[in-house]
Design an enzyme around this catalytic site. Structure first.
Site, PDB file in Angstrom:
ATOM      1  N   GLY A 184       0.904  -1.232  -0.118  1.00 20.07           N
ATOM      2  CA  GLY A 184       0.067   0.022  -0.085  1.00 20.07           C
ATOM      3  C   GLY A 184       0.769   1.272   0.079  1.00 20.07           C
ATOM      4  N   GLY A 242      -0.442   4.499   0.319  1.00 22.97           N
ATOM      5  CA  GLY A 242      -1.115   5.918   0.559  1.00 22.97           C
ATOM      6  C   GLY A 242      -0.560   6.554   1.670  1.00 22.97           C
ATOM      7  N   LEU A 243      -1.255   7.318   2.517  1.00 21.25           N
ATOM      8  CA  LEU A 243      -0.572   8.289   3.425  1.00 21.25           C
ATOM      9  C   LEU A 243       0.418   7.288   4.223  1.00 21.25           C
ATOM     10  CD1 LEU A 243      -3.093  10.899   4.546  1.00 21.25           C
ATOM     11  CD2 LEU A 243      -1.192  11.139   3.264  1.00 21.25           C
ATOM     12  N   GLY A 248       1.109   4.067   4.079  1.00 24.81           N
ATOM     13  CA  GLY A 248       2.228   3.389   3.134  1.00 24.81           C
ATOM     14  C   GLY A 248       3.519   4.027   2.912  1.00 24.81           C
ATOM     15  N   ARG A 286     -20.970  12.880  12.371  1.00 22.45           N
ATOM     16  CA  ARG A 286     -21.154  12.295  11.249  1.00 22.45           C
ATOM     17  C   ARG A 286     -22.140  11.262  11.654  1.00 22.45           C
ATOM     18  NH1 ARG A 286     -15.111  11.709   8.394  1.00 22.45           N
ATOM     19  NH2 ARG A 286     -15.261  13.827   7.956  1.00 22.45           N
ATOM     20  N   HIS A 312     -18.145   5.561   4.330  1.00 24.05           N
ATOM     21  CA  HIS A 312     -17.222   6.452   3.849  1.00 24.05           C
ATOM     22  C   HIS A 312     -15.967   5.697   4.583  1.00 24.05           C
ATOM     23  CE1 HIS A 312     -14.965  10.166   3.514  1.00 24.05           C
ATOM     24  NE2 HIS A 312     -14.719  10.277   4.669  1.00 24.05           N
ATOM     25  N   LEU A 327      -6.504  11.378   8.123  1.00 23.38           N
ATOM     26  CA  LEU A 327      -4.988  11.897   7.607  1.00 23.38           C
ATOM     27  C   LEU A 327      -4.086  11.695   8.612  1.00 23.38           C
ATOM     28  CD1 LEU A 327      -6.176  14.688   5.277  1.00 23.38           C
ATOM     29  CD2 LEU A 327      -6.088  12.187   4.737  1.00 23.38           C
TER      30      LEU A 327
END
Lengths: 250, 637, 250
Positions: free
Chosen positions: B40, B42-43, B45, B331, B402, B442
Site C-alpha cells: 500500500g 497511501g498516506l 504506506g 457524522r 465512507h 489523515l
C-alpha cells in the site's frame, strides 16, 4: 578551451529540449530585431532616392561591421533553423500515433501549429531575396536588367550603387512582389506566435503580463507586415517611380 | 489466544516518551541488513516506506495502482487535525485526545489516542517542511478551520484537497527514496497472500497485474497499509479499487480482525441516481458550516419543488434535534437523522433517498460571491454530477459509507498478533473507536507511517533473534500455489453472472441489513443470505480472459470473493456487539433515537480469529480501560 | 439515449490494435462516462468477451487514473473535468463517440485504453521533492510563506498527474506536468534551497523519457482537469534559465 563547466553548459543548451528552446528563442529575438531594422531601412524609400542611397552607402561602406553583422545573422539563422528542425523531429517522434477522433486541436492557433512550415518558406524566400537584391543575380529578377549596372547619377552618392532604383525596378514584377508579400505575410504569421512564445520560452512573463505580451506579438507582427508591404504596394500602384520617389513624402 | 496490547506503564502523558526510550534500537550499520515489505502506498504506506528507507532499511513497496500517487488518501477533502493551538482557542494535546476518545464513543484505546494527539503536531511540521501548500493567512502563517463538530479550530487544510497534498508530500518523499535506490517500488502489483513462517510474518506473494506472473517476496517484516473495507457495501465513497483482500488474506493466515462492524457513514454524499451507479461521491463536510439541512414536514410535499415549500412547512431536523450543534452534529448522528426522516417517507429526490442541504440563507447572509469563494469547487462538482445548480436550488445529499474504523488488530506498537506483521492507517483498528472524527484519518495515517512505525519496527528487529527466510521456503511455494489455484478456479467457473452484479447484490444486502441501522433480525438474515450469495458466486460467476495479461475482470473477481467472506464477519461482529456505539447502531439499543452503549458488557475490542473454511471464527476480547477519560453518554444536544 | 462507440482495442503492448464498434442502448444521462463503459463491459462479460480495459480508481476526479481521449480530446473536452466526472448528459442521442488511449511514445501501450505512465513517476524521482527526511524539521510556523505564493503554489500543486497535457499536446510534451511540480516547489521557501538542481534534473529526466518540447500551443492548459496554467511553463523555463545562470550546467 571552454573547460568542463563550459562543456556542461553547452551540453544543457544544445543537449536538452529546454536548452534548444532557449537557443531558438534567443536567435528568434535577434532575427526579429533584424526584421525591424530592415523594415525601417526599407521605409526610407519614401524619403526619396537620396535618403535611401545614403543609408545604403552607410551600410555597405563599413565592411568591418557589415560582415560581422552578416555572420551574426547567418549564425542566428543557422541556430534557429537547426533547433527548429531538431525539435520538430523530436516532437514528431514523441507522438508517433495520431488520434482519429475529431482532429480539431484544442486551443492551439493556426500560427502555432504551422511554425515550421511558415519558417521554412520564409527561409526559402530569404535565399531568393538575397540572390535578388544582395548578390543581384540578373537571371532571377524577372525584369530583364542587371541591377549591378544601376549607379547614382548625381549628388553626394554619385557613382555608388543605386539601391533606390534597384528596389523600385525589382518590385515592378507583380510575381516577384507577390512572392515577397506572401513571404512577409508568412513571416508575420510566424511572428504572431513566435514573439509571444519567446517570452514564454525565456520565462519572461506571468499571468498578468501574458495578455499584454500576446497583444504585443500580434500588433508588432501586423505593423511589420504593413511596414514591409508598403514598398511593393507603392511600387506596383505607381505611387513611387524609379526616378522621382514619393512626392508626398519628400 | 491472549491479546496483549503492550501498553506501556506509567502516566498516560508519558507513556510514549518513556516507551521510545525503552524500545531497543537497531545499530545504524545493521539497518541495511533488514528487509521490510510495505503493501500500500497511501498516506500510511508511502510515509512508512519513505521513513524506513531514510533510516537505512531495505524497503520494497507494493501498490495495485499504476503509481503510488493515486492511492485513495488522495481523495480526502477537508483537512488534518493537529493540536497546535495556533488559534489560541484553548486547544491542547489533551483536548484533541479527549475529543477523539469521546468522538469514538469510548471504544478506542486511551494510550493510542493520546499518542496520536501528541505526534499530530510533528506531522504538520513535517508536511510543511516537505512543501505542502497549506492554506495561509496574509501574515504568512498557517490558517486553521473548525471541522466536523470540533469546537476549536485545529484543522489544517489545503483548499478542498488536503488529502491530495499530503499524499503528494508522502509520495514525493517516497519518490526521493526510490530515486536513491533505497526503495524498490512495485506498482500495478497486488498482494494476494501473506506468508507466515513459524508464527512470524516473513513475506508476501504478489501478482503482477500486467502479465499475471505470481512472485514471492521475503522480508524480516511485512507492513500492511492497504486501507479500509468500505467497498463491501459496493457503493461507498471509496475508490473503485479499494478492497479488503490484503488484510483479509492476512486474517486468514492468523491475524485477528478487530471491530469490523465499526463502519462510518458520511452524511453529505451525492445521492444514488440509478442502478448504473458505480460509486458515491462525497461532498466535503465543511458544507454543513453554512448549509442548512431540511426535509418537508409533510410527506405530500416531497414531490414539490423545494422553492415552493414555505419555511413553515420545512423541517430543519438537525437544528430541531440538536440545538447546540445543529447542522454540525457529528457524522454518525447526522447520518442516522437523515435515514430516520427518509424512513418516515419524507426523503426527496429519486427513490426518496435524499435530504436538502440548502444554501439560500447563506447566500442571503453572505452573498453569492462569498459562498462561491468558500465552496465554489464543491458546487461545481455537484453540478457536474447531478446537472443541478446549487446556487439556485438546494443540494440533495444522502449518507454513504465512507470510512471503516475496524481493521486488523494491532498492539501499541502497531504490530498484529502475528509477530512481524505491522498494520497502519485505515487498515488497522487502532485509534478511532466506533466513530472517526472529521480530519482525523489523515492524521492517523501519517502518524503511523512517519512517527510510530519507524520506532516500533526497530524494536521488533532488535528484540528478536532473526532467522533469515528465503523465498525457497516451502511456505512460499504453498502460498504461490494457493494464489494460482484461486485464479484457476475463478476462470474455470464460466457462469452466467458478472462479478459486478454479485458485488452489487452483496452491497445492497449489507446496506439494508447492516448499514446505518442494524438489528438482530436483519443481521441474522444477512448471515443466512451471504453464504448463499457466496455459493452463487463460486458456481455462477463469469470471469473472462486469461491469467497471463492485464485482466481487470479477474483482479476484481478475486476482490469480490474476499468481500463475500468478509461481509459475513462484519455482520457477525455487528450481531455479537449487542449495544449501540458510534457508527454501529443497533435498533434494540437506543435511548430516544440515540446510541445506547453498554459499557458493562462491551467496553472492549472484539478481535476475530479465523478458524478455517466453513468454521465460525473465534471472538477474542481486549478489554478497554479508561483512566483519564470519564465514560459518559455522548451528547450533542 | 442510444450511442455508437468506436473504441480502441489492443490485446497487449505487441498487438497492432484497432477500433471496435459497439452499439449502446438505453444509456441513462445521469451515468458518468466510465459507468457507461462499465455497462458495456458487463454486457461483454456475459457474452464471454473480455471487457474493455481502462484505468480508473477514485472516480471523483482526483486520483488521475482515468485516461481516455474522447472524440479526439483528452478527457472529452469539458472545462475542468476528468473522464470519470464527465456525464452522459453532455452527449446527444444517436451520437458516435470515439474512445482512444493517451498517445505518446513516453506512455507505452499496455492494453486497450490503458497505457503506462510511469515516466511521470521517474520524473518526480529525479527531483520533484524537497530533500527532507522524517523528523528534525522546524516548527511549521517558523517558515512564513506569503499567502499569494502559497496560493499560487497550490494552483500548481493541484496537478493530478493524469497525463492529459501529454495526450493533448501535438508534441506529447510533458512540460505542463514538470512545470507544475517545479513551480509548486520553487514558490515555497522550503523548495527554494534545491531549486536549481531540481529544474536541471527533472528536465533531463523528461528528455530521457522521450517527451517532446513545448511549442506554446496551449492545448495542455485547455484540457487540464485542474486548470493548471501555461504561465507555470514560463516559470519552469525561468527556473531552468536561472539554474543555468547560477549553476551553469549543473
Amino acid at each position: 578551451m571552454i573547460g568542463a563547466h563550459g562543456m556542461k553548459l553547452a551540453a544543457q543548451l544544445f543537449g536538452t529540449t529546454l536548452g534548444r528552446k532557449y537557443l531558438m528563442a534567443l536567435s528568434g529575438a535577434g532575427l526579429f530585431g533584424f526584421t525591424v531594422v530592415h523594415m525601417l531601412g526599407n521605409l526610407q524609400l519614401f524619403l526619396g532616392p537620396e535618403s535611401l542611397n545614403r543609408y545604403a552607402q552607410f551600410l555597405q561602406s563599413n565592411k568591418e561591421l557589415l560582415w560581422p553583422a552578416r555572420l551574426g545573422l547567418l549564425s542566428m539563422v543557422a541556430i534557429h533553423l537547426w533547433s527548429a528542425i531538431k525539435l520538430t523531429a523530436e516532437n514528431k517522434a514523441a507522438r508517433p500515433v495520431q488520434y482519429i477522433g475529431d482532429p480539431n486541436p484544442v486551443a492551439a492557433t493556426f500560427a502555432s501549429r504551422t511554425m515550421l512550415m511558415s519558417g521554412l518558406i520564409v527561409a526559402a524566400f530569404a535565399i531568393y531575396h538575397i540572390l535578388h537584391f544582395t548578390v543581384q543575380v540578373p537571371e532571377i529578377n524577372f525584369v530583364s536588367v542587371d541591377f549591378k549596372t544601376f549607379h547614382v547619377a548625381e549628388g553626394a552618392q554619385k557613382g555608388f550603387h543605386d539601391v533606390y532604383r534597384m528596389m523600385v525596378t525589382g518590385f515592378q514584377n507583380p510575381f516577384v512582389s507577390g512572392f515577397y508579400i506572401l513571404a512577409v505575410g508568412l513571416l508575420c504569421l510566424h511572428l504572431s506566435h513566435g514573439l509571444s512564445a519567446l517570452f514564454q520560452t525565456l520565462g519572461l512573463r506571468n499571468h498578468a503580463w501574458w495578455p499584454l505580451i500576446q497583444r504585443f506579438g500580434i500588433v508588432a507582427s501586423l505593423l511589420l507586415f504593413l511596414g514591409y508591404i508598403t514598398v511593393p504596394v507603392a511600387v506596383l500602384s505607381g505611387l513611387v517611380t524609379a526616378t522621382t520617389g514619393c512626392d508626398c513624402c519628400k | 489466544m491472549k491479546l496483549d496490547a503492550h501498553i506501556p506503564s506509567g502516566p498516560l502523558t508519558q507513556k510514549w516518551d518513556q516507551h521510545r526510550f525503552d524500545m531497543k534500537l537497531v545499530n545504524p550499520a545493521n539497518k541495511r541488513k533488514f528487509d521490510v515489505i510495505v503493501v500500500g502506498a497511501g498516506l500510511a504506506g508511502a510515509s512508512a516506506a519513505a521513513s524506513l528507507a531514510e533510516l537505512g532499511y531495505n524497503v520494497k513497496c507494493f501498490c495495485f495502482q499504476d503509481s503510488p500517487r493515486r492511492a485513495h488518501s488522495i481523495a480526502a477533502q477537508g483537512g488534518i487535525n493537529a493540536a497546535k493551538n495556533y488559534k489560541n482557542d484553548g486547544d491542547s494535546v489533551h483536548r484533541l485526545f479527549y475529543d477523539t476518545v469521546k468522538g469514538g464513543d469510548f471504544r478506542a484505546r486511551e494510550a493510542n489516542v493520546h499518542r496520536l494527539a501528541q505526534v499530530s503536531v510533528s506531522i504538520i511540521d513535517q508536511c510543511v517542511a516537505q512543501g505542502v501548500p497549506f492554506a495561509r493567512e496574509y501574515g504568512g502563517l498557517l490558517d486553521n478551520r473548525s471541522f466536523g463538530g470540533a469546537q476549536v479550530s485545529r484543522t489544517f487544510y489545503a483548499r478542498g484537497q488536503t488529502g491530495q497534498q499530503l499524499l503528494l508530500g508522502a509520495y514525493q518523499a517516497l519518490s526521493r527514496q526510490i530515486g536513491l535506490g533505497r526503495v524498490e517500488m512495485y506498482p500495478r502489483t497486488e498482494m494476494l497472500e501473506l506468508v507466515v513462517v513459524d508464527g512470524h510474518a516473513k513475506g508476501i506473494v504478489v501478482r503482477d497485474l500486467i502479465n499475471g506472473v505470481v512472485t514471492s517476496h521475503a522480508a524480516d517484516a511485512v507492513v500492511l497499509a492497504t486501507g479500509g473495507y468500505g467497498n463491501v457495501f459496493f457503493l461507498s465513497t471509496n475508490a473503485k479499487g479499494c478492497n479488503v483482500t490484503a488484510t483479509y488474506r492476512a486474517h486468514k493466515m492468523g491475524a485477528t480482525f478487530a471491530n469490523p462492524c465499526y463502519t462510518q457513514i458520511h452524511p453529505t454524499c451525492i445521492p444514488v441516481s440509478g442502478d448504473h451507479q458505480s460509486k458515491l461521491t462525497l461532498m466535503s463536510e465543511s458544507l454543513r458550516n453554512d448549509g442548512r439541512v431540511w426535509v418537508p414536514k409533510r410527506k405530500e410535499d416531497c414531490g414539490k419543488t423545494p422553492a415552493s415549500i414555505p419555511d413553515s412547512d420545512r423541517d430543519y431536523y438537525l437544528e430541531r434535534k440538536y440545538p447546540s450543534f445543529g447542522n454540525l452534529a457529528p457524522r454518525d448522528i447526522a447520518s442516522r437523522a437523515a435515514k430516520e426522516v427518509c424512513d418516515e417517507g419524507r426523503g426527496v429526490g429519486p427513490g426518496s433517498l435524499g435530504v436538502y442541504l440548502d444554501f439560500a440563507d447563506a447566500i442571503a447572509r453572505l452573498t453569492e460571491p462569498v459562498v462561491r469563494e468558500r465552496y465554489g469547487n464543491l458546487f461545481d462538482m455537484y453540478e457536474r454530477i447531478t446537472g443541478e445548480n446549487a446556487y439556485q436550488q438546494p443540494m440533495r445529499i444522502y449518507p454513504a459509507v465512507h470510512y471503516t474504523m475496524g481493521g486488523l488488530w494491532v498492539d501499541y506498537n502497531l504490530m498484529s498478533n502475528l509477530p512481524g506483521l505491522f498494520v497502519l492507517g485505515e487498515a488497522n483498528f487502532s485509534d478511532h473507536g466506533a466513530n472517526r472524527l472529521g480530519a482525523s484519518a489523515l492524521m492517523q495515517g501519517l502518524a503511523d507511517g512517519y512517527f510510530i512505525l519507524p520506532y516500533t519496527i526497530g524494536h521488533y528487529f532488535a528484540s528478536q533473534k532473526q532467522t533469515r527466510i528465503t523465498t525457497d521456503h516451502p511456505e512460499f511455494k504453498k502460498a504461490q500455489e494457493t494464489v494460482s489455484a484461486r485464479t484457476r478456479r475463478l476462470l474455470a467457473v464460466k457462469g452466467k453472472r458478472t462479478a459486478t452484479s454479485i458485488h452489487r447484490e452483496l452491497g445492497k444486502l449489507m446496506w439494508e441489513h447492516c448499514g446505518m441501522a442494524r438489528s438482530k433480525e436483519s443481521l441474522t438474515a444477512a448471515l443466512q443470505k451471504i453464504p448463499a450469495l457466496r455459493e452463487e458466486f463460486w458456481s455462477n460467476v463469469r470471469v473472462t480472459g486469461e491469467n497471463g495479461s492485464l485482466n481487470q475482470d479477474l483482479e476484481y473477481a478475486g476482490r469480490v470473493a474476499d468481500f463475500l467472506e468478509f461481509g459475513e464477519l462484519l455482520c457477525l461482529d455487528a450481531l455479537t456487539r449487542e449495544e449501540s456505539c458510534g457508527g454501529h447502531f443497533r435498533v434494540e439499543h437506543q435511548e430516544a433515537g440515540e446510541c445506547k452503549r453498554d459499557d458493562a458488557h462491551f467496553s472492549h475490542v472484539a478481535a476475530w480469529e479465523y478458524q478455517g473454511e466453513g468454521k465460525s471464527p473465534t471472538r477474542h476480547i481486549e478489554p478497554l480501560t479508561f483512566d483519564e477519560v470519564h465514560l459518559a453518554t455522548r451528547s450533542y444536544k | 439515449m442510444n450511442l455508437t462507440l468506436k473504441i480502441w482495442r489492443q490485446k497487449d503492448a505487441k498487438d497492432i490494435g484497432g477500433f471496435e464498434t459497439h452499439e449502446v442502448r438505453e444509456v441513462n444521462p445521469d451515468m458518468s462516462f466510465l459507468e457507461m463503459l462499465d455497462v458495456v463491459n458487463e454486457g461483454l462479460i456475459l457474452r464471454g468477451i473480455e471487457p474493455i480495459a481502462f484505468d480508473s480508481d477514485c472516480r471523483e476526479g482526483i486520483c488521475g487514473a482515468c485516461s481516455l481521449v474522447i472524440n479526439g480530446t483528452a478527457h472529452g473536452g469539458h472545462k475542468a473535468t476528468t473522464a470519470c466526472q464527465l456525464h452522459m448528459r453532455k452527449f446527444s442521442d444517436g451520437e458516435t463517440i470515439t474512445v482512444e488511449p493517451w498517445r505518446a511514445r513516453a506512455f507505452p501501450m499496455v492494453k486497450d485504453l490503458v497505457c503506462d505512465r510511469s515516466a511521470f513517476d521517474r520524473i518526480i524521482q529525479a527531483g520533484g521533492f524537497v530533500s527532507v527526511s522524517t523528523g528534525g524539521v522546524p516548527d511549521a510556523n517558523a517558515i512564513p510563506v506569503a499567502k499569494e505564493d502559497s496560493d499560487q503554489a497550490m494552483d500548481a500543486a493541484q496537478c493530478i498527474g493524469c497525463g492529459a497535457c501529454v495526450a493533448a499536446c501535438k508534441n506529447a510534451s510533458a512540460m505542463l506536468f514538470v512545470a507544475a511540480k517545479v513551480s509548486h516547489l520553487a514558490l515555497m521557501p522550503q523548495g527554494k534551497v534545491e531549486r536549481e538542481r531540481r529544474a536541471l534534473n527533472m528536465v533531463a529526466q523528461m528528455d530521457t523519457e522521450g517527451f517532446g518540447a513545448c511549442s506554446v500551443t496551449g492545448s495542455c492548459e485547455a484540457v487540464c482537469p485542474k486548470e493548471i496554467r501555461l504561465d507555470f511553463i514560463a516559470r519552469l523555463n525561468r527556473e531552468y534559465g536561472r539554474a543555468l545562470l547560477h549553476r551553469g550546467g549543473g
